[in-house]
Design a protein around this motif. Structure first.
Motif, PDB file in Angstrom:
ATOM      1  N   LEU A  38      38.337  30.106  43.178  1.00  0.00           N
ATOM      2  CA  LEU A  38      37.467  29.685  42.074  1.00  0.00           C
ATOM      3  C   LEU A  38      36.582  30.846  41.623  1.00  0.00           C
ATOM      4  O   LEU A  38      36.382  31.061  40.421  1.00  0.00           O
ATOM      5  N   MET A  39      36.064  31.610  42.582  1.00  0.00           N
ATOM      6  CA  MET A  39      35.199  32.745  42.244  1.00  0.00           C
ATOM      7  C   MET A  39      35.974  33.793  41.450  1.00  0.00           C
ATOM      8  O   MET A  39      35.472  34.324  40.444  1.00  0.00           O
ATOM      9  N   TYR A  40      37.197  34.104  41.887  1.00  0.00           N
ATOM     10  CA  TYR A  40      37.979  35.120  41.187  1.00  0.00           C
ATOM     11  C   TYR A  40      38.466  34.600  39.836  1.00  0.00           C
ATOM     12  O   TYR A  40      38.604  35.376  38.886  1.00  0.00           O
ATOM     13  N   TRP A  41      38.698  33.316  39.753  1.00  0.00           N
ATOM     14  CA  TRP A  41      39.093  32.700  38.478  1.00  0.00           C
ATOM     15  C   TRP A  41      37.994  32.884  37.442  1.00  0.00           C
ATOM     16  O   TRP A  41      38.242  33.345  36.330  1.00  0.00           O
ATOM     17  N   VAL A  42      36.738  32.528  37.814  1.00  0.00           N
ATOM     18  CA  VAL A  42      35.644  32.697  36.849  1.00  0.00           C
ATOM     19  C   VAL A  42      35.326  34.174  36.651  1.00  0.00           C
ATOM     20  O   VAL A  42      34.861  34.570  35.580  1.00  0.00           O
ATOM     21  N   ASN A  43      35.589  35.002  37.670  1.00  0.00           N
ATOM     22  CA  ASN A  43      35.389  36.437  37.527  1.00  0.00           C
ATOM     23  C   ASN A  43      36.245  36.986  36.395  1.00  0.00           C
ATOM     24  O   ASN A  43      35.762  37.695  35.507  1.00  0.00           O
ATOM     25  N   TYR A  44      37.526  36.662  36.417  1.00  0.00           N
ATOM     26  CA  TYR A  44      38.425  37.135  35.364  1.00  0.00           C
ATOM     27  C   TYR A  44      38.182  36.400  34.054  1.00  0.00           C
ATOM     28  O   TYR A  44      38.367  36.970  32.974  1.00  0.00           O
ATOM     29  N   LEU A  45      37.774  35.159  34.140  1.00  0.00           N
ATOM     30  CA  LEU A  45      37.435  34.406  32.931  1.00  0.00           C
ATOM     31  C   LEU A  45      36.278  35.099  32.210  1.00  0.00           C
ATOM     32  O   LEU A  45      36.326  35.338  30.995  1.00  0.00           O
ATOM     33  N   ASP A  46      35.245  35.454  32.975  1.00  0.00           N
ATOM     34  CA  ASP A  46      34.083  36.132  32.394  1.00  0.00           C
ATOM     35  C   ASP A  46      34.429  37.544  31.925  1.00  0.00           C
ATOM     36  O   ASP A  46      33.867  38.049  30.962  1.00  0.00           O
ATOM     37  N   ARG A  47      35.376  38.181  32.625  1.00  0.00           N
ATOM     38  CA  ARG A  47      35.746  39.557  32.292  1.00  0.00           C
ATOM     39  C   ARG A  47      36.638  39.608  31.053  1.00  0.00           C
ATOM     40  O   ARG A  47      36.487  40.475  30.197  1.00  0.00           O
ATOM     41  N   ALA A  48      37.595  38.687  30.976  1.00  0.00           N
ATOM     42  CA  ALA A  48      38.570  38.712  29.881  1.00  0.00           C
ATOM     43  C   ALA A  48      37.994  38.195  28.571  1.00  0.00           C
ATOM     44  O   ALA A  48      38.553  38.447  27.499  1.00  0.00           O
ATOM     45  N   ASN A  49      36.869  37.479  28.656  1.00  0.00           N
ATOM     46  CA  ASN A  49      36.381  36.815  27.447  1.00  0.00           C
ATOM     47  C   ASN A  49      35.960  37.796  26.352  1.00  0.00           C
ATOM     48  O   ASN A  49      36.021  37.464  25.169  1.00  0.00           O
ATOM     49  N   LEU A  50      35.559  39.025  26.714  1.00  0.00           N
ATOM     50  CA  LEU A  50      35.124  39.960  25.677  1.00  0.00           C
ATOM     51  C   LEU A  50      36.284  40.349  24.766  1.00  0.00           C
ATOM     52  O   LEU A  50      36.129  40.410  23.544  1.00  0.00           O
ATOM     53  N   ASN A  51      37.458  40.626  25.368  1.00  0.00           N
ATOM     54  CA  ASN A  51      38.624  40.962  24.553  1.00  0.00           C
ATOM     55  C   ASN A  51      39.006  39.813  23.638  1.00  0.00           C
ATOM     56  O   ASN A  51      39.357  40.017  22.467  1.00  0.00           O
ATOM     57  N   ASN A  52      38.933  38.587  24.174  1.00  0.00           N
ATOM     58  CA  ASN A  52      39.255  37.420  23.354  1.00  0.00           C
ATOM     59  C   ASN A  52      38.214  37.201  22.264  1.00  0.00           C
ATOM     60  O   ASN A  52      38.550  36.838  21.131  1.00  0.00           O
ATOM     61  N   ALA A  53      36.944  37.426  22.598  1.00  0.00           N
ATOM     62  CA  ALA A  53      35.886  37.281  21.593  1.00  0.00           C
ATOM     63  C   ALA A  53      36.033  38.332  20.494  1.00  0.00           C
ATOM     64  O   ALA A  53      35.807  38.054  19.307  1.00  0.00           O
ATOM     65  N   TYR A  54      36.428  39.545  20.879  1.00  0.00           N
ATOM     66  CA  TYR A  54      36.566  40.651  19.933  1.00  0.00           C
ATOM     67  C   TYR A  54      37.558  40.315  18.827  1.00  0.00           C
ATOM     68  O   TYR A  54      37.305  40.609  17.647  1.00  0.00           O
ATOM     69  N   VAL A  55      38.696  39.718  19.199  1.00  0.00           N
ATOM     70  CA  VAL A  55      39.716  39.403  18.197  1.00  0.00           C
ATOM     71  C   VAL A  55      39.489  38.029  17.557  1.00  0.00           C
ATOM     72  O   VAL A  55      40.295  37.577  16.752  1.00  0.00           O
ATOM     73  N   SER A  56      38.350  37.395  17.909  1.00  0.00           N
ATOM     74  CA  SER A  56      38.067  36.055  17.381  1.00  0.00           C
ATOM     75  C   SER A  56      36.799  36.011  16.549  1.00  0.00           C
ATOM     76  O   SER A  56      36.210  34.953  16.345  1.00  0.00           O
ATOM     77  N   GLY A  57      36.339  37.195  16.098  1.00  0.00           N
ATOM     78  CA  GLY A  57      35.188  37.222  15.201  1.00  0.00           C
ATOM     79  C   GLY A  57      34.049  38.118  15.633  1.00  0.00           C
ATOM     80  O   GLY A  57      33.215  38.513  14.814  1.00  0.00           O
ATOM     81  N   ALA A  58      33.976  38.469  16.921  1.00  0.00           N
ATOM     82  CA  ALA A  58      32.870  39.308  17.395  1.00  0.00           C
ATOM     83  C   ALA A  58      32.910  40.702  16.776  1.00  0.00           C
ATOM     84  O   ALA A  58      31.861  41.292  16.498  1.00  0.00           O
ATOM     85  N   MET A 175      41.355  28.979  26.128  1.00  0.00           N
ATOM     86  CA  MET A 175      40.043  28.388  25.878  1.00  0.00           C
ATOM     87  C   MET A 175      39.438  28.931  24.585  1.00  0.00           C
ATOM     88  O   MET A 175      38.869  28.182  23.793  1.00  0.00           O
ATOM     89  N   GLN A 176      39.571  30.256  24.357  1.00  0.00           N
ATOM     90  CA  GLN A 176      39.017  30.825  23.128  1.00  0.00           C
ATOM     91  C   GLN A 176      39.704  30.265  21.896  1.00  0.00           C
ATOM     92  O   GLN A 176      39.057  29.971  20.888  1.00  0.00           O
ATOM     93  N   GLY A 177      41.019  30.090  21.970  1.00  0.00           N
ATOM     94  CA  GLY A 177      41.730  29.499  20.843  1.00  0.00           C
ATOM     95  C   GLY A 177      41.253  28.089  20.547  1.00  0.00           C
ATOM     96  O   GLY A 177      41.052  27.714  19.385  1.00  0.00           O
ATOM     97  N   SER A 178      41.019  27.301  21.592  1.00  0.00           N
ATOM     98  CA  SER A 178      40.547  25.926  21.415  1.00  0.00           C
ATOM     99  C   SER A 178      39.111  25.893  20.916  1.00  0.00           C
ATOM    100  O   SER A 178      38.760  25.079  20.055  1.00  0.00           O
ATOM    101  N   ILE A 179      38.278  26.797  21.472  1.00  0.00           N
ATOM    102  CA  ILE A 179      36.879  26.842  21.036  1.00  0.00           C
ATOM    103  C   ILE A 179      36.788  27.235  19.571  1.00  0.00           C
ATOM    104  O   ILE A 179      36.005  26.662  18.805  1.00  0.00           O
ATOM    105  N   TYR A 180      37.586  28.213  19.165  1.00  0.00           N
ATOM    106  CA  TYR A 180      37.567  28.654  17.768  1.00  0.00           C
ATOM    107  C   TYR A 180      37.931  27.496  16.839  1.00  0.00           C
ATOM    108  O   TYR A 180      37.361  27.354  15.746  1.00  0.00           O
TER     109      TYR A 180
END
Length: 471
Positions: A38-58, A175-180
Motif C-alpha cells: 500500500l505504501m509503495y502504491w501511494v508512493n508511485y501514485l503520488d510520484r506519477a501524478n505530475l506527469n499525468n497532471a502535466y498532460v491534463s492541463g497543468a 484516475m486522472q482520466g476519470s477526474i478530468y
C-alpha cells in the motif's frame, strides 16, 4: 493432492517444514506485505501524478516552458538521492514502524500542497522534499524484506511489492482520466489539481495503518500479533547474521567499500534502472500528446499498458528468481535484450504500431527492481548494516546517473523521436549485459569461498578423529 501441492510449490514455493513456521509466515506475509505494498502504491501514485497532471492541463495553467518538467523531475530525484542512505541509517536506530509511516505522512502532505501551486518553481521546491521523504520507501522496504524472508522467499515477495508501485502508476493514469471527466472545475479546482487532493486522501490512511501494524525487524519487533515463540522463530529460521542491526561506525564504511557487492551491485542497478527511461520519463504520454490524435483521457489511459506489462514481467521474473535462486543473473541477460530491442525499434519504427510495441516492451525493465535487489539481499545477508547501505547505494547512484541522463537524452524538447535517447537505451542495454556477467562471476567466487569455509576443519577433537580415520 499431489497436483495441488506441485502448483503450490511452483507458485508460492515449498511450504515451511512446521506448522509453527507456516503460521509465522502467514502473519508476516499479511502484515508486512499489505503495508509495504500500500505504501509503495501511494508512493508511485503520488510520484506519477505530475506527469499525468502535466498532460491534463497543468502545463497550460502554470505556464510550463521548455524543459521545466524535466527539471522538476531532476530536482525530485535530487531529493530522492539525498534521502536514501540517511533513511536506511536512521532505521538502524529509529524503529522502522515509526520512520516509514512518518515519511509516508510527510510526502502525502507535500502531494496535497502541489495541488495548490501557481508556478512551476513552487513545484520544484515541493518535489525536492517529496523526493527526500519518498526515498525511504523503496530502499527501506528492500532492507526490511531481506530481514524477514529466506533467500527462496524474497524474490516473489519483492515482485509483489514492486508490482504495487507499478499499479500506482497504472492507476494514476486511469484516475486522472476519470477526474478530468468528472471533477474538472468542481469547487473551482481544475481536474489536474483534484488529482493531488485525492492522492493525499488515499495516502493519509495508509500512513496511519503503518503506525498500527508494521512489525519492525525480527530482532526488535514488538508486534502484539506475534507470540514470543514466533518472535524467536523469526530470528532462528534465517541465516545467521554476523553483524546485527545498529552496528555503525568507520568499520561499516570499510566493510562496504572493500566488498565487491557494493561496487558490482551499484553498477548493476545503474544499468538496470536507466533502461527504464522510456517509462520513467513519460515518453509515451508526451508522444501521444504531440500527435494531436488523442483526447486527454486517452493520453492518460493508453500508457497504462506499459505498467500492465511491467506488472506481468515483474511477477513472472520474480517468481523465476525464487525458483532458481542461484541463477538470478538470467533475468539480467533477458532485460538487457528487451532494452536493446526497444531502443532499436524506437530508432526507426516502420509503423506507429511498432513505436507502441517498443514503448510497451520497455515496461519489462521494471522487473529489475525485483530481481536485482533480491540478488543483493541474498548475497549480503550476513551483515545487516552493510546490506542496508548496499541496497540504498544501488538506488542512490542510479538516481545520480538519472539526474543528468534524463536531461541529456529524454527531455521534452527532443520529442517526439528522442533519437539520442534511443541510442542511450541501446548502450545501457549492452552495459547491463556486461555487468550482469560480472556479478554472476563474483557470485560464483563467493560461493566457492563459502563452501571452502564450510568444509574447513572444525575443532581439534574433530581433527584428531579424522586424522585417525585417515591413518
Amino acid at each position: 493432492m499431489g497436483i495441488l501441492h506441485k502448483i503450490r510449490v511452483a507458485v508460492w514455493g515449498k511450504p515451511p517444514p512446521t506448522k509453527a513456521e507456516s503460521r509465522l509466515l502467514l502473519k508476516i506475509d499479511f502484515f508486512i506485505l499489505t503495508y509495504v505494498c500500500l505504501m509503495y502504491w501511494v508512493n508511485y501514485l503520488d510520484r506519477a501524478n505530475l506527469n499525468n497532471a502535466y498532460v491534463s492541463g497543468a502545463k497550460e495553467d502554470l505556464g510550463f516552458k521548455g524543459t521545466q518538467l524535466n527539471q522538476i523531475n531532476t530536482i525530485f530525484y535530487g531529493g530522492y538521492m539525498a534521502g536514501m542512505i540517511p533513511s536506511n541509517l536512521i532505521m538502524q536506530k529509529v524503529p522502522p514502524r515509526i520512520w516509514l509511516p512518518t515519511t509516508c505522512l510527510c510526502w502525502g502532505f507535500l502531494t496535497l500542497g502541489t495541488g495548490f501551486t501557481q508556478h512551476p518553481w513552487q513545484i520544484m521546491v515541493i518535489r525536492f522534499f517529496q523526493g527526500f521523504f519518498e526515498a525511504s520507501c523503496f530502499v527501506g522496504t528492500q532492507w526490511i524484506l531481506g530481514s524477514w524472508f529466506k533467500p527462496a522467499e524474497i524474490g516473489k515477495r519483492t515482485a509483489i511489492f514492486t508490482s504495487s508501485g507499478l499499479a500506482g502508476t497504472l492507476f494514476s493514469g486511469i484516475m486522472q482520466g476519470s477526474i478530468y471527466t468528472n471533477l474538472d472545475g468542481v469547487s473551482g479546482l481544475a481536474g489536474w489539481r483534484w488529482l493531488f487532493v485525492i492522492d493525499f486522501l488515499i495516502t493519509f490512511p495508509v500512513a496511519i495503518y503503518g503506525f498500527l501494524v508494521f512489525p519492525d525487524t525480527p530482532s526488535s519487533t514488538r508486534a502484539k500479533y506475534l507470540t514470543g515463540a514466533e518472535k524467536t522463530l523469526a530470528i532462528e529460521r534465517l541465516p545467521e547474521v554476523d553483524k546485527q542491526r545498529g552496528v555503525l561506525g568507520w568499520s561499516l564504511i570499510r566493510r562496504v567499500v572493500l566488498s565487491w557487492h557494493w561496487w558490482a551491485f551499484v553498477l548493476l542497478w545503474i544499468a538496470g534502472s536507466n533502461t527504464e527511461m522510456y517509462s520513467s520519463n513519460a515518453i509515451m504520454q508526451l508522444w501521444l500528446k504531440s500527435t494531436g490524435d488523442y483526447t486527454v483521457q486517452q493520453v492518460n489511459y493508453i500508457p497504462s499498458s506499459v505498467s500492465g506489462l511491467g506488472i506481468v514481467a515483474t511477477l513472472i521474473l520474480g517468481w523465476y528468481s525464487d525458483y532458481n535462486t542461484r541463477n538470478r543473473w538470467h533475468v539480467g541477460i533477458f532485460l538487457s535484450f528487451t532494452a536493446i530491442i526497444s531502443g532499436a525499434l524506437m530508432l526507426s519504427p516502420p509503423t506507429r504500431a511498432a513505436k507502441f510495441a517498443a514503448l510497451i516492451l520497455n515496461g519489462c525493465q521494471y522487473a529489475g527492481q525485483t530481481v536485482f535487489f533480491a540478488w543483493a539481499n541474498d548475497l549480503t545477508r550476513k551483515d545487516d548494516a552493510m546490506r542496508s547501505i548496499v541496497i540504498a547505494s544501488m538506488n542512490m547512484f542510479s538516481v545520480a546517473v538519472y539526474l543528468f541522463w534524463s536531461l541529456l537524452f529524454y527531455n521534452t524538447t527532443q520529442a517526439p523521436d528522442w533519437y539520442e535517447g534511443n541510442w542511450a537505451m541501446i548502450a545501457m542495454g549492452c552495459f547491463l549485459f556486461v555487468v550482469t556477467i560480472v556479478c554472476y562471476l563474483l557470485q560464483r567466487r563467493q560461493e566457492k569461498q563459502e563452501a571452502m569455509e564450510d568444509n574447513s576443519w572444525g575443532s581439534p577433537i574433530e581433527k584428531i578423529e579424522l586424522d585417525g580415520v585417515k591413518a
